[in-house]
Scaffold this active site. Structure first.
Site, mmCIF file in Angstrom:
data_model
loop_
_atom_site.group_PDB
_atom_site.id
_atom_site.type_symbol
_atom_site.label_atom_id
_atom_site.label_comp_id
_atom_site.label_asym_id
_atom_site.label_seq_id
_atom_site.Cartn_x
_atom_site.Cartn_y
_atom_site.Cartn_z
ATOM 1 N N LYS A 50 52.807 41.123 51.253
ATOM 2 C CA LYS A 50 52.454 40.922 49.855
ATOM 3 C C LYS A 50 51.169 41.708 49.627
ATOM 4 C CE LYS A 50 50.274 39.116 47.042
ATOM 5 N NZ LYS A 50 49.373 39.870 46.129
ATOM 6 N N GLU A 88 40.603 37.867 58.207
ATOM 7 C CA GLU A 88 39.501 38.832 58.175
ATOM 8 C C GLU A 88 38.901 38.770 56.782
ATOM 9 O OE1 GLU A 88 37.398 41.463 57.172
ATOM 10 O OE2 GLU A 88 38.910 43.028 57.518
ATOM 11 N N CYS A 115 34.993 45.568 53.744
ATOM 12 C CA CYS A 115 34.648 44.313 54.448
ATOM 13 C C CYS A 115 33.451 44.546 55.350
ATOM 14 C CB CYS A 115 35.805 43.847 55.318
ATOM 15 S SG CYS A 115 37.382 43.877 54.486
ATOM 16 N N GLU A 175 28.361 38.473 49.811
ATOM 17 C CA GLU A 175 29.011 39.782 49.795
ATOM 18 C C GLU A 175 29.112 40.242 48.327
ATOM 19 O OE1 GLU A 175 33.092 39.786 51.165
ATOM 20 O OE2 GLU A 175 32.680 41.564 52.369
HETATM 21 P P1 ADP Z 1 39.578 39.905 45.998
HETATM 22 O O1 ADP Z 1 38.813 38.741 45.445
HETATM 23 O O2 ADP Z 1 38.724 40.886 46.644
HETATM 24 O O3 ADP Z 1 40.601 40.452 45.063
HETATM 25 P P2 ADP Z 1 41.367 38.147 47.291
HETATM 26 O O4 ADP Z 1 40.976 37.377 48.508
HETATM 27 O O5 ADP Z 1 41.446 37.435 46.000
HETATM 28 O O6 ADP Z 1 40.381 39.354 47.245
HETATM 29 O O7 ADP Z 1 42.765 38.876 47.503
HETATM 30 C C1 ADP Z 1 43.198 39.407 48.714
HETATM 31 C C2 ADP Z 1 44.707 39.278 48.772
HETATM 32 O O8 ADP Z 1 45.033 37.896 48.754
HETATM 33 C C3 ADP Z 1 45.481 39.897 47.597
HETATM 34 O O9 ADP Z 1 46.702 40.435 48.077
HETATM 35 C C4 ADP Z 1 45.754 38.692 46.726
HETATM 36 O O10 ADP Z 1 46.908 38.865 45.899
HETATM 37 C C5 ADP Z 1 46.024 37.649 47.773
HETATM 38 N N1 ADP Z 1 45.863 36.257 47.316
HETATM 39 C C6 ADP Z 1 45.061 35.770 46.334
HETATM 40 N N2 ADP Z 1 45.217 34.450 46.212
HETATM 41 C C7 ADP Z 1 46.126 34.052 47.133
HETATM 42 C C8 ADP Z 1 46.698 32.815 47.517
HETATM 43 N N3 ADP Z 1 46.365 31.668 46.916
HETATM 44 N N4 ADP Z 1 47.610 32.795 48.503
HETATM 45 C C9 ADP Z 1 47.961 33.931 49.148
HETATM 46 N N5 ADP Z 1 47.450 35.137 48.835
HETATM 47 C C10 ADP Z 1 46.541 35.214 47.845
#
Ligand code: ADP
Length: 477
Positions: free
Chosen positions: A171, A246, A280, A379
């Protein structure tokens, strides 16, 4: 609209919905991707399960490795196309996108070569026993990939998972996933069996959440923010699914008064400006011994003043941030710094000709940032470097370890004994001596401690995480 890629075919989203894709360089919509829902996730996970139980398990490790090597060669042949896609989708300067395309080629080369070198042990035990271990794949692995380095992070997690014999459902981030859809298509072209690698696009809280809590997923790799990392671990806990996390860092570069400043300065700039600081392992804190603090700030300030920000195609020092909300977030950090009296040493400039509507943020060097301030603790995920002085070794170590994070650190000194003392005293997944990041290092295990996550990716070590160890004790007396 770009569709999901499941069982080597383009698949319409079951719900019929799409998500707009925005070019960070000009803020304009230029594509749409499928918005995955429960039906799409079910389809992808069951395809991955069928492949795992079928064609993929029947291949030998050497045959799996050969397919990954073929994929690497195919990616290399399409390197420039992939770089252009990534540059536009993420807003990366082209040189960075080209480095990322080279890295994914290298990941599949490394893991293709490693596939048939992963094996268990025999263990000396009591008389009358032979004990051996098998390294077995988890089965169906889920990969939640962020938007900052889609190709690199896909390469390190999917490359390792496939080499170890797993199948994958990926995903990607809703903000940037076009390169990965193309990679999956190329993987099908080189003969990866149907269902081994599936991509469902969509929102994290929808498709991502459904994937990590799916009962038939056997392992989750997540790269992203600490907040979402926590959510993912909780969701995966429903089915006791192991998770590799990570989650970023607040990585320090520690500069002693005997350091080679000519070597340090360009590295220190690059470590925070690369990918507009949305890395990161960005070197976001600069700890400098007091005797050379002013000199370092002056020289670094000169370099920051010369930095230019522009579109991916302008290919300058720094590109835009990924989206408007990220730009606002970084600006809010800088506003707070101003309100709290933190001085700016220097800022780069947005180049004339940078398209209006892009999410540009000039690189900024801040000085005397109090160690407990948000700018020294959190961060930012933008091109903001927080400098602060230290007095001696003990002070440097206390500052370096004084955040919730522990991903990467570097130590700049010519004193060999000090190099080793610091390398051991710093709580961090990687420590670099007189360099930062070792040029990417596909081969080098990478991951964090504390809020930076757990488990290791990259290098051979990642393969252990993509397997389950089974111990077999045979009694034969
Ligand atoms: P950022 O805040 O830098 O966008 P995120 O941690 O929100 O980083 O997103 C990293 C990845 O996690 C993306 O692919 C996002 O779609 C996915 N993501 C966000 N929320 C969820 C969730 N509740 N469960 C699984 N994946 C998620």
């Amino acid at each position: 609209m770009k569709l999901h890629f499941i069982e080597n075919r383009w698949v319409e989203p079951a719900g019929g919905d799409s998500i707009a894709v925005i070019d960070p360089s000009d803020g304009q919509v230029f594509e749409h991707i499928a918005r995955g829902n429960a039906v799409d996730i079910e389809r992808a996970v069951s395809a991955a399960r069928r492949a795992y139980d079928g064609a993929w398990s029947r291949l030998s490790a050497a045959e799996r490795g050969r397919l990954l090597l073929k994929l690497s060669a195919r990616l290399q042949a399409h390197q420039e196309e992939l770089a252009q896609l990534e540059a536009r989708d993420c807003g990366k300067p082209l040189k960075q996108a080209r480095a990322d395309a080279a890295a994914i080629v290298r990941y599949f080369e490394f893991y293709g070569g490693a596939a048939d070198k992963l094996h268990g042990d025999t263990i000396p035990y009591q008389a009358g026993y032979t004990v051996l271990t098998l390294r077995e794949p988890h089965g169906v692995t889920a990969h939640i990939v962020p938007w900052n380095y889609p190709m690199q992070i896909f390469g390190r997690c999917v490359g390792g998972a496939l080499a170890a014999g797993n199948t994958c459902v990926v995903k990607p981030a809703e903000d940037a996933c076009l390169s990965l859809l193309r990679v999956a298509e190329l993987a099908a072209e080189v003969g990866l069996p149907e269902g081994v690698l599936n991509i469902v696009t969509g929102f994290g809280h929808e498709a991502g959440d459904l994937l990590v809590r799916h009962p038939d997923v056997d392992h989750v790799s997540f790269t992203g923010s600490p907040a979402i990392g926590r959510v993912v671990v909780r969701a995966a806990a429903d089915h006791h699914t192991p998770v590799t996390l990570e989650l970023g860092g607040k990585s320090p570069q520690i500069v002693f008064d005997d350091a080679d400043l000519d070597a340090l300065l360009p590295v220190a700039v690059n470590a925070i400006v690369q990918n507009a600081g949305q890395t990161c392992s960005a070197g976001s804190r600069l700890l400098v011994q007091r005797g050379i603090y002013e000199q370092v700030l002056q020289r670094l300030g000169d370099l920051f003043s010369g930095l230019r920000v522009g579109s991916a195609q302008m290919d300058l020092d720094c590109g835009p941030l990924i989206r408007h909300s990220q730009q606002e977030r970084v600006a809010a950090f800088l506003d707070q710094a101003r309100r709290d009296g933190i001085a700016t040493v220097a800022q780069g400039k947005i180049a004339a000709g940078a398209p209006a509507g892009g999410f540009y943020q000039p690189p900024t060097l801040l000085r005397d940032v109090p160690p407990q301030h948000r700018l020294a603790q959190e961060e930012v995920f933008g091109p903001v470097l927080a400098a602060m002085p230290f007095d001696d070794e003990a002070h440097a170590v206390a500052l370096a370890n004084g955040t919730d994070y522990g991903l990467v650190a570097s130590v700049w000194t010519r004193d060999g004994a000090r190099q080793m003392r610091l390398a051991r005293a710093i709580r961090s997944g990687q420590v670099f001596i007189n360099n930062y990041g070792a040029g990417g290092g596909v081969e080098l295990p990478f991951g964090g401690v504390k809020a930076s996550g757990h488990g290791r990716e990259k290098g051979f070590e990642a393969l252990y995480g993509f397997t389950v160890l089974k111990t077999i004790a045979i009694r034969h007396d």
